[in-house]
Design an enzyme around this catalytic site. Structure first.
Site, PDB file in Angstrom:
ATOM      1  CG  LEU A  63     -66.609 120.863  68.668  1.00 33.84           C
ATOM      2  CD1 LEU A  63     -67.316 121.403  67.443  1.00 33.84           C
ATOM      3  CD2 LEU A  63     -67.549 119.989  69.484  1.00 33.84           C
ATOM      4  N   GLY A 111     -65.132 123.616  72.625  1.00 33.64           N
ATOM      5  CA  GLY A 111     -66.291 122.785  72.972  1.00 33.64           C
ATOM      6  C   GLY A 111     -66.265 122.318  74.421  1.00 33.64           C
ATOM      7  CG  ASN A 137     -59.433 127.650  71.747  1.00 40.80           C
ATOM      8  OD1 ASN A 137     -60.511 127.089  71.868  1.00 40.80           O
ATOM      9  ND2 ASN A 137     -58.324 126.994  71.438  1.00 40.80           N
ATOM     10  CD  GLU A 138     -64.790 127.984  69.501  1.00 42.79           C
ATOM     11  OE1 GLU A 138     -64.343 128.868  70.265  1.00 42.79           O
ATOM     12  OE2 GLU A 138     -65.556 127.085  69.901  1.00 42.79           O
TER      13      GLU A 138
HETATM   14  N1  CO8 Z   1     -59.277 117.216  68.382  1.00 41.15           N
HETATM   15  C1  CO8 Z   1     -58.555 116.184  67.932  1.00 41.15           C
HETATM   16  N2  CO8 Z   1     -57.345 115.846  68.433  1.00 41.15           N
HETATM   17  C2  CO8 Z   1     -56.861 116.592  69.445  1.00 41.15           C
HETATM   18  C3  CO8 Z   1     -57.566 117.697  69.956  1.00 41.15           C
HETATM   19  C4  CO8 Z   1     -58.837 118.009  69.389  1.00 41.15           C
HETATM   20  N3  CO8 Z   1     -59.591 119.022  69.827  1.00 41.15           N
HETATM   21  N4  CO8 Z   1     -56.828 118.241  70.952  1.00 41.15           N
HETATM   22  C5  CO8 Z   1     -55.712 117.509  71.043  1.00 41.15           C
HETATM   23  N5  CO8 Z   1     -55.716 116.509  70.143  1.00 41.15           N
HETATM   24  C6  CO8 Z   1     -54.701 115.462  69.942  1.00 41.15           C
HETATM   25  C7  CO8 Z   1     -53.311 116.033  69.638  1.00 41.15           C
HETATM   26  O1  CO8 Z   1     -53.175 116.313  68.266  1.00 41.15           O
HETATM   27  C8  CO8 Z   1     -52.437 114.887  70.096  1.00 41.15           C
HETATM   28  O2  CO8 Z   1     -52.485 113.885  69.109  1.00 41.15           O
HETATM   29  P1  CO8 Z   1     -51.186 112.928  68.831  1.00 41.15           P
HETATM   30  O3  CO8 Z   1     -50.925 112.209  70.126  1.00 41.15           O
HETATM   31  O4  CO8 Z   1     -51.632 112.035  67.728  1.00 41.15           O
HETATM   32  O5  CO8 Z   1     -50.054 113.845  68.460  1.00 41.15           O
HETATM   33  C9  CO8 Z   1     -53.172 114.339  71.328  1.00 41.15           C
HETATM   34  O6  CO8 Z   1     -54.541 114.763  71.172  1.00 41.15           O
HETATM   35  C10 CO8 Z   1     -52.644 114.873  72.632  1.00 41.15           C
HETATM   36  O7  CO8 Z   1     -52.606 116.293  72.564  1.00 41.15           O
HETATM   37  P2  CO8 Z   1     -51.422 117.161  73.230  1.00 41.15           P
HETATM   38  O8  CO8 Z   1     -50.120 116.448  73.051  1.00 41.15           O
HETATM   39  O9  CO8 Z   1     -51.529 118.542  72.701  1.00 41.15           O
HETATM   40  O10 CO8 Z   1     -51.848 117.053  74.766  1.00 41.15           O
HETATM   41  P3  CO8 Z   1     -51.503 118.093  75.933  1.00 41.15           P
HETATM   42  O11 CO8 Z   1     -51.886 117.386  77.184  1.00 41.15           O
HETATM   43  O12 CO8 Z   1     -50.116 118.611  75.812  1.00 41.15           O
HETATM   44  O13 CO8 Z   1     -52.494 119.332  75.690  1.00 41.15           O
HETATM   45  C11 CO8 Z   1     -54.611 120.352  75.167  1.00 41.15           C
HETATM   46  C12 CO8 Z   1     -53.871 119.148  75.780  1.00 41.15           C
HETATM   47  C13 CO8 Z   1     -54.347 121.593  76.013  1.00 41.15           C
HETATM   48  C14 CO8 Z   1     -56.088 120.026  75.173  1.00 41.15           C
HETATM   49  C15 CO8 Z   1     -54.078 120.580  73.740  1.00 41.15           C
HETATM   50  O14 CO8 Z   1     -54.108 119.327  73.051  1.00 41.15           O
HETATM   51  C16 CO8 Z   1     -54.875 121.558  72.940  1.00 41.15           C
HETATM   52  O15 CO8 Z   1     -54.766 122.751  73.133  1.00 41.15           O
HETATM   53  N6  CO8 Z   1     -55.675 121.053  71.989  1.00 41.15           N
HETATM   54  C17 CO8 Z   1     -56.448 121.856  71.080  1.00 41.15           C
HETATM   55  C18 CO8 Z   1     -57.744 122.218  71.690  1.00 41.15           C
HETATM   56  C19 CO8 Z   1     -58.542 123.093  70.788  1.00 41.15           C
HETATM   57  O16 CO8 Z   1     -58.113 124.107  70.308  1.00 41.15           O
HETATM   58  N7  CO8 Z   1     -59.805 122.670  70.543  1.00 41.15           N
HETATM   59  C20 CO8 Z   1     -60.706 123.401  69.742  1.00 41.15           C
HETATM   60  C21 CO8 Z   1     -61.563 122.480  68.922  1.00 41.15           C
HETATM   61  S1  CO8 Z   1     -62.762 123.385  67.985  1.00 41.15           S
HETATM   62  C22 CO8 Z   1     -64.170 123.434  68.952  1.00 41.15           C
HETATM   63  O17 CO8 Z   1     -64.265 122.796  69.977  1.00 41.15           O
HETATM   64  C23 CO8 Z   1     -65.347 124.292  68.568  1.00 41.15           C
HETATM   65  C24 CO8 Z   1     -65.487 124.433  67.110  1.00 41.15           C
HETATM   66  C25 CO8 Z   1     -66.740 125.198  66.746  1.00 41.15           C
HETATM   67  C26 CO8 Z   1     -67.076 125.049  65.270  1.00 41.15           C
HETATM   68  C27 CO8 Z   1     -66.893 126.295  64.548  1.00 41.15           C
HETATM   69  C28 CO8 Z   1     -67.441 126.259  63.113  1.00 41.15           C
HETATM   70  C29 CO8 Z   1     -66.417 125.763  62.086  1.00 41.15           C
END
Ligand code: CO8
Length: 300
Positions: free
Chosen positions: A106, A151, A175-176
């Site tokens: 998400l 997500g 990993n929430e």
């Molecule tokens: N949402 C928004 N922006 C994101 C997200 C995300 N999920 N993931 C990454 N980005 C952004 C980064 O902040 C970065 O932005 P910027 O360029 O402006 O600095 C850009 O995308 C690129 O990210 P990275 O530099 O980190 O890219 P990498 O290729 O090095 O890594 C990953 C990619 C592995 C995907 C890494 O970005 C990561 O681990 N992201 C976080 C993923 C995560 O933890 N997602 C969980 C979201 S929560 C969810 O899905 C369920 C919620 C359920 C609701 C619960 C009730 C409240």
């Protein structure tokens, strides 16, 4: 009655009404070039349907990380609905056009610093996406060609079969907890249905992102293959699943998934309220801000 906005299995026309295609359509004699692909491309998702095989390829193309924004989720649900309503389509392979990323889950910016109305609309879109995908009567195969947290993992878990590129740098999991948030009950139910209660409990409490080989050992993904073989394998698995009569497979799928789908349908409004209340808390907003900062710091 169909719940509003939900294309549920149990209120569609009987599954056996769906066109089952002979190996060679009368319009397509063997030896002639295959029927052209139907494709529709939106901003964030590319879909190509090969009408001769009945298989659609859905590719996420929303760089940098295929995060599930409101716009992405809406496109995803509409694309699924279009395929579901197309009798020529019997299966869909879901993958990513962004290197190394399946989906980052998400979009955190949709859950941070926004209004109650926005959170409500966003969460409805998340529910809708899951109800359509988990309740799809098509064969759904996830070809996970990159990292797939939260997500992103839910999308893979909602498919009938998961094949992942065998790169240990690619992680998958719900990993929430690492973000200081809690996966809703229907994320948990979907996870439990794939890996079993004990593995799901440990993995959810620890907010684990499992490297591909570990995900395979846990049963979170069904198969690992070298990245260059991923699409070939996905096509082979799809052919195997499509070899069965649609109605038998579809009714079996309904039998396995209906209870879990029904639970969300019955508690949809309550689930939205819970999400909005939870995400509006200052402590949760703080956790999400810190997590986003951590992502940025890790980058620099
Ligand atoms: N949402 C928004 N922006 C994101 C997200 C995300 N999920 N993931 C990454 N980005 C952004 C980064 O902040 C970065 O932005 P910027 O360029 O402006 O600095 C850009 O995308 C690129 O990210 P990275 O530099 O980190 O890219 P990498 O290729 O090095 O890594 C990953 C990619 C592995 C995907 C890494 O970005 C990561 O681990 N992201 C976080 C993923 C995560 O933890 N997602 C969980 C979201 S929560 C969810 O899905 C369920 C919620 C359920 C609701 C619960 C009730 C409240």
């Amino acid at each position: 009655l169909c719940p509003p906005g939900v294309l549920s299995l149990w209120c569609r026309p009987p599954a056996w009404d769906r066109a089952t295609r002979p190996p060679h359509s009368p319009l397509q004699p063997p030896g002639l070039p295959l029927a052209p692909c139907r494709s529709f491309s939106n901003n964030k998702i590319q879909v190509e349907l090969d009408e001769s095989s009945g298989v659609a390829m859905m590719k996420f193309k929303s760089p940098p990380v295929n995060s599930l924004s409101l716009e992405f989720l809406t496109e995803f649900s509409i694309s699924l609905e279009k395929l579901e309503n197309n009798r020529a389509c019997r299966g869909v392979i879901i993958t990513s056009a962004v290197p190394k990323i399946f989906s980052s889950g998400l979009d955190i910016t949709e859950m941070s610093g926004k209004s109650v109305e926005h959170y409500t609309e966003f969460w409805k879109a998340v529910q809708e996406m899951w109800l359509r995908l988990y309740g799809s009567s098509m064969v759904t195969v996830a070809a996970v060609n990159g990292s797939s947290p939260a997500g992103g993992c839910l999308i893979a878990l909602s498919c009938d079969y998961r094949i992942m590129a065998e790169n240990p740098k690619f992680g998958i999991g719900l990993n929430e907890a690492q973000l200081g948030i809690v996966a809703p009950f229907w994320f948990k139910d979907t996870f439990v249905n794939v890996v079993g209660h004990r593995t799901a409990e440990r993995s959810l409490q620890l907010g684990s992102l499992h490297p591909a080989p570990e995900a395979h050992r846990l049963g979170l993904v069904d198969e690992l293959v070298p990245e260059e073989k991923l699409m070939e394998k996905a096509a082979a698995v799809m052919a195997q699943w499509l070899a069965l009569p649609d109605h038998a497979r579809q009714l079996t799928k309904t039998m396995m998934r209906k209870t879990v789908l029904d639970r969300l349908v019955a508690h949809r409004e309550e689930d939205i309220k819970n999400f909005v209340t939870f995400v509006s808390k200052e402590s949760i907003q703080k956790s999400l801000r810190m997590y986003m900062e951590m992502l940025k710091k890790r980058k620099s």
